[in-house]
Design a protein around this motif. Sequence first.
Motif, PDB file in Angstrom:
ATOM      1  N   LEU A  37       0.856  -1.189   0.000  1.00 24.73           N
ATOM      2  CA  LEU A  37       0.000   0.000   0.000  1.00 24.73           C
ATOM      3  C   LEU A  37       0.889   1.234   0.000  1.00 24.73           C
ATOM      4  O   LEU A  37       1.767   1.390   0.852  1.00 24.73           O
ATOM      5  N   ARG A  38       0.674   2.094  -0.986  1.00 21.02           N
ATOM      6  CA  ARG A  38       1.461   3.329  -1.106  1.00 21.02           C
ATOM      7  C   ARG A  38       0.547   4.495  -1.449  1.00 21.02           C
ATOM      8  O   ARG A  38      -0.464   4.332  -2.101  1.00 21.02           O
ATOM      9  N   ARG A  39       0.981   5.662  -1.064  1.00 21.86           N
ATOM     10  CA  ARG A  39       0.299   6.891  -1.447  1.00 21.86           C
ATOM     11  C   ARG A  39       1.319   7.798  -2.098  1.00 21.86           C
ATOM     12  O   ARG A  39       2.427   7.957  -1.604  1.00 21.86           O
ATOM     13  N   ARG A  40       0.918   8.354  -3.217  1.00 23.51           N
ATOM     14  CA  ARG A  40       1.759   9.348  -3.875  1.00 23.51           C
ATOM     15  C   ARG A  40       0.891  10.572  -4.097  1.00 23.51           C
ATOM     16  O   ARG A  40      -0.328  10.488  -4.181  1.00 23.51           O
ATOM     17  N   SER A  41       1.542  11.699  -4.215  1.00 23.64           N
ATOM     18  CA  SER A  41       0.802  12.910  -4.525  1.00 23.64           C
ATOM     19  C   SER A  41       1.627  13.762  -5.468  1.00 23.64           C
ATOM     20  O   SER A  41       2.851  13.707  -5.471  1.00 23.64           O
ATOM     21  N   SER A  42       0.918  14.511  -6.268  1.00 24.09           N
ATOM     22  CA  SER A  42       1.548  15.447  -7.177  1.00 24.09           C
ATOM     23  C   SER A  42       0.702  16.709  -7.140  1.00 24.09           C
ATOM     24  O   SER A  42      -0.386  16.738  -7.701  1.00 24.09           O
ATOM     25  N   GLY A  43       1.197  17.696  -6.433  1.00 24.85           N
ATOM     26  CA  GLY A  43       0.372  18.882  -6.214  1.00 24.85           C
ATOM     27  C   GLY A  43      -0.862  18.497  -5.410  1.00 24.85           C
ATOM     28  O   GLY A  43      -0.747  17.904  -4.361  1.00 24.85           O
ATOM     29  N   ARG A  44      -2.030  18.789  -5.952  1.00 23.62           N
ATOM     30  CA  ARG A  44      -3.271  18.452  -5.245  1.00 23.62           C
ATOM     31  C   ARG A  44      -3.783  17.063  -5.589  1.00 23.62           C
ATOM     32  O   ARG A  44      -4.697  16.565  -4.962  1.00 23.62           O
ATOM     33  N   ALA A  45      -3.207  16.430  -6.596  1.00 21.96           N
ATOM     34  CA  ALA A  45      -3.633  15.087  -6.996  1.00 21.96           C
ATOM     35  C   ALA A  45      -3.058  14.055  -6.022  1.00 21.96           C
ATOM     36  O   ALA A  45      -1.906  14.146  -5.616  1.00 21.96           O
ATOM     37  N   SER A  46      -3.877  13.086  -5.677  1.00 21.40           N
ATOM     38  CA  SER A  46      -3.475  12.043  -4.753  1.00 21.40           C
ATOM     39  C   SER A  46      -3.660  10.687  -5.424  1.00 21.40           C
ATOM     40  O   SER A  46      -4.639  10.464  -6.134  1.00 21.40           O
ATOM     41  N   PHE A  47      -2.709   9.784  -5.204  1.00 23.49           N
ATOM     42  CA  PHE A  47      -2.750   8.454  -5.809  1.00 23.49           C
ATOM     43  C   PHE A  47      -2.610   7.402  -4.717  1.00 23.49           C
ATOM     44  O   PHE A  47      -1.720   7.501  -3.882  1.00 23.49           O
ATOM     45  N   ILE A  48      -3.483   6.422  -4.742  1.00 28.67           N
ATOM     46  CA  ILE A  48      -3.399   5.288  -3.830  1.00 28.67           C
ATOM     47  C   ILE A  48      -3.068   4.074  -4.690  1.00 28.67           C
ATOM     48  O   ILE A  48      -3.745   3.798  -5.675  1.00 28.67           O
ATOM     49  N   GLN A  49      -2.012   3.382  -4.308  1.00 25.55           N
ATOM     50  CA  GLN A  49      -1.568   2.217  -5.074  1.00 25.55           C
ATOM     51  C   GLN A  49      -1.433   1.038  -4.126  1.00 25.55           C
ATOM     52  O   GLN A  49      -0.916   1.186  -3.012  1.00 25.55           O
ATOM     53  N   LEU A  50      -1.888  -0.130  -4.552  1.00 27.80           N
ATOM     54  CA  LEU A  50      -1.783  -1.323  -3.731  1.00 27.80           C
ATOM     55  C   LEU A  50      -1.875  -2.570  -4.599  1.00 27.80           C
ATOM     56  O   LEU A  50      -2.261  -2.500  -5.766  1.00 27.80           O
ATOM     57  N   HIS A  51      -1.494  -3.688  -4.022  1.00 28.13           N
ATOM     58  CA  HIS A  51      -1.615  -4.987  -4.670  1.00 28.13           C
ATOM     59  C   HIS A  51      -2.651  -5.797  -3.901  1.00 28.13           C
ATOM     60  O   HIS A  51      -2.664  -5.770  -2.670  1.00 28.13           O
ATOM     61  N   ILE A  74     -12.780   1.975  -2.133  1.00 28.79           N
ATOM     62  CA  ILE A  74     -11.763   2.927  -1.653  1.00 28.79           C
ATOM     63  C   ILE A  74     -12.151   4.350  -2.040  1.00 28.79           C
ATOM     64  O   ILE A  74     -12.028   5.282  -1.251  1.00 28.79           O
ATOM     65  N   ARG A  75     -12.632   4.525  -3.264  1.00 32.49           N
ATOM     66  CA  ARG A  75     -12.978   5.868  -3.740  1.00 32.49           C
ATOM     67  C   ARG A  75     -14.148   6.475  -2.963  1.00 32.49           C
ATOM     68  O   ARG A  75     -14.277   7.696  -2.896  1.00 32.49           O
ATOM     69  N   LYS A  76     -14.986   5.659  -2.359  1.00 32.78           N
ATOM     70  CA  LYS A  76     -16.063   6.186  -1.500  1.00 32.78           C
ATOM     71  C   LYS A  76     -15.476   6.902  -0.289  1.00 32.78           C
ATOM     72  O   LYS A  76     -16.032   7.869   0.192  1.00 32.78           O
ATOM     73  N   GLN A  77     -14.350   6.415   0.186  1.00 30.26           N
ATOM     74  CA  GLN A  77     -13.700   7.011   1.353  1.00 30.26           C
ATOM     75  C   GLN A  77     -12.711   8.108   0.981  1.00 30.26           C
ATOM     76  O   GLN A  77     -12.463   9.012   1.766  1.00 30.26           O
ATOM     77  N   PHE A  78     -12.121   7.994  -0.212  1.00 31.91           N
ATOM     78  CA  PHE A  78     -11.121   8.944  -0.680  1.00 31.91           C
ATOM     79  C   PHE A  78     -11.484   9.378  -2.104  1.00 31.91           C
ATOM     80  O   PHE A  78     -10.807   8.998  -3.070  1.00 31.91           O
ATOM     81  N   PRO A  79     -12.546  10.157  -2.250  1.00 27.65           N
ATOM     82  CA  PRO A  79     -13.057  10.493  -3.590  1.00 27.65           C
ATOM     83  C   PRO A  79     -12.098  11.309  -4.447  1.00 27.65           C
ATOM     84  O   PRO A  79     -12.200  11.290  -5.678  1.00 27.65           O
ATOM     85  N   GLU A  80     -11.154  11.987  -3.836  1.00 28.30           N
ATOM     86  CA  GLU A  80     -10.221  12.819  -4.593  1.00 28.30           C
ATOM     87  C   GLU A  80      -9.054  12.018  -5.153  1.00 28.30           C
ATOM     88  O   GLU A  80      -8.281  12.527  -5.965  1.00 28.30           O
ATOM     89  N   ALA A  81      -8.915  10.772  -4.745  1.00 33.14           N
ATOM     90  CA  ALA A  81      -7.739   9.975  -5.101  1.00 33.14           C
ATOM     91  C   ALA A  81      -7.957   9.145  -6.364  1.00 33.14           C
ATOM     92  O   ALA A  81      -9.050   8.660  -6.623  1.00 33.14           O
ATOM     93  N   LEU A  84      -4.941   2.891  -7.973  1.00 34.95           N
ATOM     94  CA  LEU A  84      -4.282   1.957  -8.877  1.00 34.95           C
ATOM     95  C   LEU A  84      -4.124   0.625  -8.152  1.00 34.95           C
ATOM     96  O   LEU A  84      -3.509   0.568  -7.085  1.00 34.95           O
ATOM     97  N   ILE A  85      -4.699  -0.425  -8.720  1.00 37.17           N
ATOM     98  CA  ILE A  85      -4.668  -1.736  -8.074  1.00 37.17           C
ATOM     99  C   ILE A  85      -4.029  -2.752  -9.002  1.00 37.17           C
ATOM    100  O   ILE A  85      -4.422  -2.890 -10.156  1.00 37.17           O
ATOM    101  N   HIS A  86      -3.054  -3.456  -8.477  1.00 36.71           N
ATOM    102  CA  HIS A  86      -2.385  -4.527  -9.221  1.00 36.71           C
ATOM    103  C   HIS A  86      -2.891  -5.848  -8.654  1.00 36.71           C
ATOM    104  O   HIS A  86      -2.938  -6.023  -7.438  1.00 36.71           O
ATOM    105  N   GLN A  87      -3.268  -6.768  -9.519  1.00 36.74           N
ATOM    106  CA  GLN A  87      -3.758  -8.071  -9.066  1.00 36.74           C
ATOM    107  C   GLN A  87      -2.634  -9.104  -9.152  1.00 36.74           C
ATOM    108  O   GLN A  87      -1.974  -9.223 -10.177  1.00 36.74           O
ATOM    109  N   ASP A  88      -2.444  -9.838  -8.057  1.00 35.45           N
ATOM    110  CA  ASP A  88      -1.451 -10.907  -7.980  1.00 35.45           C
ATOM    111  C   ASP A  88      -2.155 -12.212  -7.619  1.00 35.45           C
ATOM    112  O   ASP A  88      -3.178 -12.189  -6.925  1.00 35.45           O
ATOM    113  N   PRO A  89      -1.578 -13.355  -8.030  1.00 32.44           N
ATOM    114  CA  PRO A  89      -2.120 -14.629  -7.544  1.00 32.44           C
ATOM    115  C   PRO A  89      -1.785 -14.776  -6.059  1.00 32.44           C
ATOM    116  O   PRO A  89      -0.718 -14.337  -5.609  1.00 32.44           O
TER     117      PRO A  89
END
Length: 101
Positions: A37-51, A74-81, A84-89
């Motif tokens: 689980l990671r969070r990145r931001s660029s200015g006001r944009a926020s990105f949530i990334q996880l597997h 996730i977007r219901k809780q963090f609508p501004e973000a 990005l989700i990666h699927q793994d076996p």
Amino acid sequence: GTKALHHLMCLEFSGKDRVKIRESVMSHRRVAYMHDLRRRSSGRASFIQLHIELDGELNLTEAHEIADDVELSIRKQFPEAEVLIHQDPYGIESISQFLRV
């Protein structure tokens, strides 16, 4: 200056936000595990990334549908973000440690 600096830096989630995301992801009955689980931001944009780890026997369409469901949750809780989700076996974390060189 401090406010501007915070907008330029990648800020980590609070413990409370991490718990909210983890609970949201793991509430999906077909998600076996989540990691990186990671969070990145660029200015006001926020990105949530996880597997997410899923049954390795799922087809691509099923895995994609599950990831879409998790993203909406996730977007219901963090609508501004952007999420990005990666699927793994399932079990990839324990397997991959033996495959790394």
